[in-house]
Design a protein around this motif. Structure first.
Motif, short mmCIF file in Angstrom:
data_model
loop_
_atom_site.label_atom_id
_atom_site.label_comp_id
_atom_site.label_asym_id
_atom_site.label_seq_id
_atom_site.Cartn_x
_atom_site.Cartn_y
_atom_site.Cartn_z
N SER A 52 0.84 -1.13 0.06
CA SER A 52 0.01 -0.06 -0.02
C SER A 52 0.92 1.17 0.01
O SER A 52 0.26 2.48 -0.25
N LEU A 87 -7.56 5.14 0.26
CA LEU A 87 -6.56 4.22 -0.38
C LEU A 87 -7.08 3.15 -1.01
O LEU A 87 -7.97 2.22 -0.25
N LEU A 89 -7.63 -0.73 -2.42
CA LEU A 89 -7.07 -1.90 -2.18
C LEU A 89 -7.15 -2.91 -3.13
O LEU A 89 -8.19 -2.91 -3.90
N THR A 93 -5.63 -8.09 -1.34
CA THR A 93 -5.44 -7.61 -0.01
C THR A 93 -6.53 -7.51 0.88
O THR A 93 -6.59 -7.91 1.99
#
Length: 222
Positions: A52, A87, A89, A93
């Motif tokens: 990440s 963020l 993903l 993940t």
């Protein structure tokens, strides 16, 4: 002359080194039943950092409410410079985090536990100093650091790896990294694009891709 701080030279992990670190985390021993989740917590924490580009402090400050696995998005709240950001993903993940959260809920059922995603054996947010000590111990165990080394690869270097690999993929796919750099800068939570541009000189592979593009440019002009 006045002291001029210098950036630490980043260590660029290989995929195999990251895999060995994650495997070592899963194999960690624990003394009491309340510590049974500790190996899985560190496995997921280190894995999340590697895919990440998050800062360690950002990962440790994640609460369960910040993890939206249905949409595949993390919410980073009050990060560096007081900024919030989202963020996205990858599905793989999300799958690992979903499994961890199920284990976390089952492990702490009936106990008073903090709302943070990554918690210690006492049910509180993982301590950054403990995380670093654990990382150093595992690094020595798998050979990333010597037994007496006081310096070596850092957790923060995973952020460098994420940034440089993103830029390399852009080069290799024929995209224009210079134009897309603000996207990466926003994703990493940098205050200025110049902070992200520093990664251009941090990776030999990235420099080679830059040189190839420059050579093609001059060939087309000749």
């Amino acid at each position: 002359m006045p002291f001029q701080p210098k950036r630490a030279h980043p260590y660029l992990y290989s995929d195999d080194e990251v895999r060995r670190l994650l495997h070592a985390a899963l194999e960690m021993q624990y003394r009491y039943e309340r510590g049974a989740l500790r190996p899985r917590a560190f496995y997921c924490l280190f894995g999340l950092l590697s895919v990440s580009g998050m800062r360690l402090s950002e990962a440790l400050n994640l609460e369960l409410r910040d993890v939206d696995l249905a949409e595949g998005v993390l919410t980073i709240r009050g990060a560096k410079f007081g900024k919030d950001r989202l963020l996205p993903l990858h599905a793989s993940t999300c799958k690992v985090l979903a499994d961890y959260i199920v284990r976390r809920d089952r492990h702490w059922a009936g106990w008073d536990v903090s709302p943070y995603l990554f918690v210690s054996s006492g049910g509180r947010r993982l301590d950054q100093a403990d995380v670093r000590r654990t990382f150093y111990a595992l690094s020595r165990e798998i050979g990333l650091r010597g037994t007496s080394d006081s310096h070596g690869p850092r957790l923060h270097d995973m952020r460098h790896v994420f940034a440089t690999r993103t830029l390399v993929r852009w080069y290799q796919s024929g995209q224009d990294p210079e134009r897309r750099l603000p996207i990466l800068s926003a994703y990493l939570g940098h205050a200025h694009v110049a902070d992200t541009q520093w990664y251009l000189s941090a990776s030999p592979e990235l420099m080679r891709e830059s040189m190839r593009r420059l050579e093609r440019y001059w060939e087309n002009r000749s």
